[in-house]
Design an enzyme around this catalytic site. Structure first.
Site, PDB file in Angstrom:
ATOM      1  N   TYR A 193       0.835  -1.210   0.000  1.00 39.70           N
ATOM      2  CA  TYR A 193       0.000   0.000   0.000  1.00 39.70           C
ATOM      3  C   TYR A 193       0.866   1.255   0.000  1.00 39.70           C
ATOM      4  O   TYR A 193       0.645   2.180  -0.796  1.00 39.70           O
ATOM      5  CB  TYR A 193      -0.911   0.000   1.233  1.00 39.70           C
ATOM      6  CG  TYR A 193      -1.698   1.277   1.402  1.00 39.70           C
ATOM      7  CD1 TYR A 193      -2.733   1.596   0.525  1.00 39.70           C
ATOM      8  CD2 TYR A 193      -1.413   2.161   2.437  1.00 39.70           C
ATOM      9  CE1 TYR A 193      -3.456   2.765   0.669  1.00 39.70           C
ATOM     10  CE2 TYR A 193      -2.134   3.335   2.593  1.00 39.70           C
ATOM     11  CZ  TYR A 193      -3.163   3.630   1.712  1.00 39.70           C
ATOM     12  OH  TYR A 193      -3.865   4.801   1.866  1.00 39.70           O
ATOM     13  N   LYS A 197       1.143   4.375  -2.784  1.00 41.21           N
ATOM     14  CA  LYS A 197       0.897   5.780  -2.445  1.00 41.21           C
ATOM     15  C   LYS A 197       2.116   6.650  -2.761  1.00 41.21           C
ATOM     16  O   LYS A 197       1.962   7.831  -3.120  1.00 41.21           O
ATOM     17  CB  LYS A 197       0.519   5.898  -0.971  1.00 41.21           C
ATOM     18  CG  LYS A 197      -0.805   5.225  -0.611  1.00 41.21           C
ATOM     19  CD  LYS A 197      -2.021   5.961  -1.165  1.00 41.21           C
ATOM     20  CE  LYS A 197      -2.612   5.422  -2.412  1.00 41.21           C
ATOM     21  NZ  LYS A 197      -3.824   6.143  -2.854  1.00 41.21           N
TER      22      LYS A 197
END
Length: 314
Positions: A193, A197
């Protein structure tokens, strides 16, 4: 770059200017920050808003709810599955066939800490959803974004990518190109994740370099009461704790949306920057400020997108 530590004051009711004549496109608009963004935009009279989501039934329900709150709002529902390039391409073609301008493109949709997997095209599922799908969508919408800036009087075209402070949790030099076409198991759910990002931050930085006619920004909304963690299965204990405390400690979505709305309309937004709430710049990680890494990611991404587009024409 020194941090701009002074947060901006922002109230959507008074600080979003009239949006008369503008066209807005929001991904992931069925709940949380996306839904709230559509609602707040609708209150300022844009010509139309396109609510793009994977779940069309839920998107229609949300659109109708917003229209009941803001009578007269024009909201179009568009099916968009960011894990499928063919779905992204179809959505872009539908939009381009129906619209003659695009003023605000809000890349809001995203997933967090989901189990290992890959997209239809074989990209790590979080990177593919949070970065690659949005990168393809933006690439396909570039002609109308450019047309708007060149033909609409006073146009101020914005692209806002919802990133995360989590990108700062990757170790310096932690971006792993070798993991992008795998399930990335060894990175862990949160590592995957955070990497996706960071990709959002780097993509914005390079986009601003190559397309100075637009204003492009990456934003962290803060820790907000959204459904982003609904699909999270990694570290179950942590997820359970988050679920128990979120609605007591996290920002309500009505405030969590402020930073991306600010980036969509504020005059002092600097293109290529990453902002924390509200309007605080200079807090990207060292990798997030790395121009060479931004260029490398851009070139890698463009190669992949162009390869797909070349095949889709055949």
């Amino acid at each position: 770059m020194p941090s701009n530590c002074s947060a901006a004051t922002f109230n959507p009711e008074t600080d979003i200017p009239p949006l008369d004549g503008k066209v807005i496109f929001v991904t992931g608009g069925t709940h949380g920050l996306g839904k709230q963004s559509v609602l707040e935009f609708a209150r300022h009279n844009p010509r139309e808003i396109w609510l793009a989501a994977r779940n069309v039934v839920q998107a229609r329900i949300v659109a109708n709810e917003i229209i009941q709150t803001v009578p007269g709002a024009t909201i179009h529902v568009l099916e968009l599955d960011l894990t499928s390039f063919s779905s992204v391409e179809k959505a872009a073609k539908t939009f381009l066939s129906a619209c003659d301008r695009l003023d605000i493109l809000m890349l809001n949709a995203g997933i967090m800490a989901v189990p290992p997997g890959t997209t239809n095209e074989g990209y790590e599922i979080q990177f593919g959803t949070n970065h690659m799908g949005h990168a393809l969508l933006s690439k396909l919408l570039l002609p109308i974004l450019d047309k708007t800036i060149n033909t609409a009087p006073g146009a101020d075209v914005r692209i806002v990518s919802v990133s995360s402070k989590g990108h700062r949790y990757l170790p310096r030099g932690g971006f792993r190109f070798d993991s992008l076409t795998t399930t990335g198991d060894d990175l862990g759910a949160y590592g995957r994740y955070y990497q996706s990002k960071l990709a959002n931050v780097l993509w914005v930085k390079q986009m601003a370099e190559l397309y100075p006619q637009f204003r492009v920004a990456a934003v962290h909304p803060g820790v907000v009461q959204t459904q982003l963690m609904d699909g999270a299965t990694a570290s179950p204990t942590v997820v359970q704790v988050f679920a128990k405390v979120a609605y007591r400690l996290f920002k309500p979505v009505q405030k969590g949306v402020w930073n991306q709305l600010w980036a969509s309309v504020a005059r002092d937004v600097r293109s290529g920057e990453y902002y924390e709430p509200v309007g605080v710049r200079g807090r990207a990680s060292d990798d997030g400020k790395d121009r060479k890494l931004a260029q490398e990611l851009w070139e890698w991404t463009e190669h992949e997108l162009n390869r797909y587009l070349a095949m889709s024409v055949k």
